[in-house]
Enzyme design. Structure first.
Site, PDB file in Angstrom:
ATOM      1  CG  HIS A   1     -23.974 -51.846 -13.250  1.00 24.77           C
ATOM      2  ND1 HIS A   1     -22.909 -52.438 -13.882  1.00 24.77           N
ATOM      3  CD2 HIS A   1     -24.852 -52.836 -12.979  1.00 24.77           C
ATOM      4  CE1 HIS A   1     -23.144 -53.727 -13.999  1.00 24.77           C
ATOM      5  NE2 HIS A   1     -24.314 -54.011 -13.455  1.00 24.77           N
TER       6      HIS A   1
HETATM    7  C1  UD1 Z   1     -29.200 -55.748 -12.392  1.00 25.01           C
HETATM    8  C2  UD1 Z   1     -28.540 -57.070 -12.031  1.00 25.01           C
HETATM    9  C3  UD1 Z   1     -27.096 -57.076 -12.484  1.00 25.01           C
HETATM   10  C4  UD1 Z   1     -26.957 -56.664 -13.940  1.00 25.01           C
HETATM   11  C5  UD1 Z   1     -27.645 -55.318 -14.133  1.00 25.01           C
HETATM   12  C6  UD1 Z   1     -27.567 -54.861 -15.577  1.00 25.01           C
HETATM   13  C7  UD1 Z   1     -29.526 -58.098 -10.018  1.00 25.01           C
HETATM   14  C8  UD1 Z   1     -29.271 -58.483  -8.620  1.00 25.01           C
HETATM   15  N1  UD1 Z   1     -28.578 -57.344 -10.613  1.00 25.01           N
HETATM   16  O1  UD1 Z   1     -28.647 -54.769 -11.545  1.00 25.01           O
HETATM   17  O2  UD1 Z   1     -26.581 -58.398 -12.346  1.00 25.01           O
HETATM   18  O3  UD1 Z   1     -25.581 -56.554 -14.269  1.00 25.01           O
HETATM   19  O4  UD1 Z   1     -29.011 -55.428 -13.744  1.00 25.01           O
HETATM   20  O5  UD1 Z   1     -27.831 -53.489 -15.701  1.00 25.01           O
HETATM   21  O6  UD1 Z   1     -30.522 -58.469 -10.568  1.00 25.01           O
HETATM   22  N2  UD1 Z   1     -33.039 -48.346 -11.735  1.00 25.01           N
HETATM   23  C9  UD1 Z   1     -33.620 -47.293 -12.422  1.00 25.01           C
HETATM   24  N3  UD1 Z   1     -34.351 -47.577 -13.541  1.00 25.01           N
HETATM   25  C10 UD1 Z   1     -34.537 -48.822 -13.986  1.00 25.01           C
HETATM   26  C11 UD1 Z   1     -33.967 -49.894 -13.260  1.00 25.01           C
HETATM   27  C12 UD1 Z   1     -33.222 -49.638 -12.167  1.00 25.01           C
HETATM   28  O7  UD1 Z   1     -33.491 -46.135 -12.065  1.00 25.01           O
HETATM   29  O8  UD1 Z   1     -35.185 -49.010 -15.027  1.00 25.01           O
HETATM   30  C13 UD1 Z   1     -32.220 -48.053 -10.543  1.00 25.01           C
HETATM   31  C14 UD1 Z   1     -33.026 -47.946  -9.290  1.00 25.01           C
HETATM   32  O9  UD1 Z   1     -32.422 -46.950  -8.503  1.00 25.01           O
HETATM   33  C15 UD1 Z   1     -32.840 -49.282  -8.636  1.00 25.01           C
HETATM   34  C16 UD1 Z   1     -31.423 -49.612  -9.031  1.00 25.01           C
HETATM   35  O10 UD1 Z   1     -31.294 -49.077 -10.352  1.00 25.01           O
HETATM   36  O11 UD1 Z   1     -33.057 -49.268  -7.286  1.00 25.01           O
HETATM   37  C17 UD1 Z   1     -31.072 -51.063  -9.041  1.00 25.01           C
HETATM   38  O12 UD1 Z   1     -31.880 -51.808  -9.915  1.00 25.01           O
HETATM   39  P1  UD1 Z   1     -31.805 -53.415  -9.922  1.00 25.01           P
HETATM   40  O13 UD1 Z   1     -33.116 -53.946 -10.305  1.00 25.01           O
HETATM   41  O14 UD1 Z   1     -31.170 -53.906  -8.671  1.00 25.01           O
HETATM   42  O15 UD1 Z   1     -30.855 -53.710 -11.134  1.00 25.01           O
HETATM   43  P2  UD1 Z   1     -29.346 -53.342 -11.399  1.00 25.01           P
HETATM   44  O16 UD1 Z   1     -28.632 -52.706 -10.292  1.00 25.01           O
HETATM   45  O17 UD1 Z   1     -29.358 -52.643 -12.710  1.00 25.01           O
END
Ligand code: UD1
Length: 373
Positions: free
Chosen positions: A208
């Site tokens: 991820h």
């Molecule tokens: C975040 C943390 C990471 C942790 C992870 C756990 C940061 C920089 N990273 O990364 O350290 O290991 O959470 O899962 O804070 N998205 C969805 N639905 C959601 C949330 C996210 O579809 O409910 C997708 C979206 O495409 C979004 C992408 O995930 O753009 C990234 O979301 P982000 O908030 O950066 O979190 P994680 O990548 O999950």
């Protein structure tokens, strides 16, 4: 005592659940009035990444919800910072608790520090020593403004000591172990019901991290690795992984019938699938540790790890994402399981929640007596 816990992403829901529970237990035993509020930034907003965790872990509905959602780092962190500042000004807690290394952690740290509200950082002191990693930036900044640094491992306390922050740090162990021990039996039943695969018959794989999912060559390597695994595999996909894999790669992967591509797993199912897996492949810090806690060998699809204890004991092999070294490690682990005894006491033996509460309570007493002022 008035506390505010700030959460936003799925591993933080698990960690906060342990602390909310431990603080409530302490308050009952000590006959101490306690107000422990929960602020959810909304970083993870899908039901599969957020709502289901609250239900399974028995977390109360958040007192404050910011609904910040996804976005670029600056926009996401900035929106959280503004929302958290407002919430802190309104409620003025005695201390703020932040968890791990996400953008929600960083925003909570900056907001509380600027309002001079004492900060407690749970899972402090971890370092990958990769300055380009967003989580590493979040950790270093959060640790630098925290009054109390609660460390999950001795490696973490040692990192902080080397950075000159030893005085504020205390080893408490890992609350993820508390959670794994508490939920494992229920998780095993729930995981088996949801998956229907024989125990030890499959590998469990997750990916991820943005550095992996947003890089075409690394995605190709992951797909290749899954296609060449010498045993069936279950792959619970973070929404971003599914989006980045795209229709062509997903179609190729679906061509392999014993590759089970699934939506993101709720906490209990995931913990159940981990327990029953023959081995685990992952780029997640939390999943690496859970593999160790549960006695399942792990191949880490990164170049480094913050969880050195799991590597020293031979239960975790750090290979990066290239299929050749990762498959070589898989082959070795299928031939023979690691023999070294796991040292769960070095992760707190399941008492990290209680120790975290004791350290926070003494911080609060210290603040009242002027020790930290
Ligand atoms: C975040 C943390 C990471 C942790 C992870 C756990 C940061 C920089 N990273 O990364 O350290 O290991 O959470 O899962 O804070 N998205 C969805 N639905 C959601 C949330 C996210 O579809 O409910 C997708 C979206 O495409 C979004 C992408 O995930 O753009 C990234 O979301 P982000 O908030 O950066 O979190 P994680 O990548 O999950």
């Amino acid at each position: 005592m008035k506390l505010l816990s700030i959460v936003g992403a799925r591993p933080q829901f698990v960690k906060a659940a342990v602390l909310l529970h431990a603080f409530a237990e302490w308050a009952r035993a000590a006959h101490c009035p306690l107000e422990h509020r929960l602020l959810h930034t909304g970083q993870h907003h899908d039901a599969a990444l957020s709502g289901v965790f609250f239900e399974e872990l028995g977390l109360p509905a958040p007192d404050v919800e910011l609904h910040v959602g996804s976005g670029k780092h600056g926009a996401q962190t900035g929106a959280m910072l503004a929302g958290i500042e407002e919430a802190l000004e309104a409620s003025r807690p005695d201390a703020v608790l932040i968890y791990g290394d996400t953008n929600s952690t960083l925003a909570g740290a900056l907001a509380a520090a600027k309002l001079a509200i004492p900060l407690v950082h749970l899972e402090a002191g971890l370092r990958s020593f990769d300055p380009a990693m967003p989580e590493e930036i979040n950790r270093v900044v959060s640790d630098s403004v925290s009054a109390l640094l609660l460390c999950p491992t001795r490696t973490a306390t040692e990192n902080l000591r080397r950075e000159g922050r030893g005085e504020n740090s205390v080893w408490v162990g890992d609350v993820m172990l508390d959670a794994a021990l508490r939920y494992a039996p229920r998780a095993r039943r729930q995981g088996r019901k949801a998956l229907g695969l024989a125990p030890r018959s499959y590998a469990l794989a997750t990916l991820h991290r943005a550095a992996n999912t947003d890089d075409t060559a690394r995605l190709d390597a992951f797909a290749e690795l899954l296609l060449r695994l010498p045993l069936p595999a279950v792959v619970p996909m973070h929404p971003r992984l599914e989006k980045c894999l795209g229709p062509a790669r997903l179609a190729r992967l679906r061509g392999r019938r014993d590759l089970h591509l699934r939506p993101p797993a709720p906490y209990l199912e995931m913990l159940g699938w981990e327990q029953d897996a023959r081995l685990i492949l992952t780029d997640s810090g939390g999943v690496q540790k859970e593999a160790y806690f549960l006695g399942v060998p792990c191949v880490t699809l990164r170049r480094e790890t913050e969880w050195l204890e799991t590597v020293h004991d031979g239960w975790n092999t750090v290979t990066g994402l290239d299929p050749a070294p990762a498959l070589a490690a898989v082959g070795r682990l299928l031939r023979a399981l690691p023999t070294a005894e796991r040292d769960l006491d070095s992760f707190g033996g399941g008492c990290a929640g209680r120790r975290s509460v004791e350290a926070t309570v003494s911080l609060e007493r210290g603040l009242l007596c002027g020790t930290y002022l």
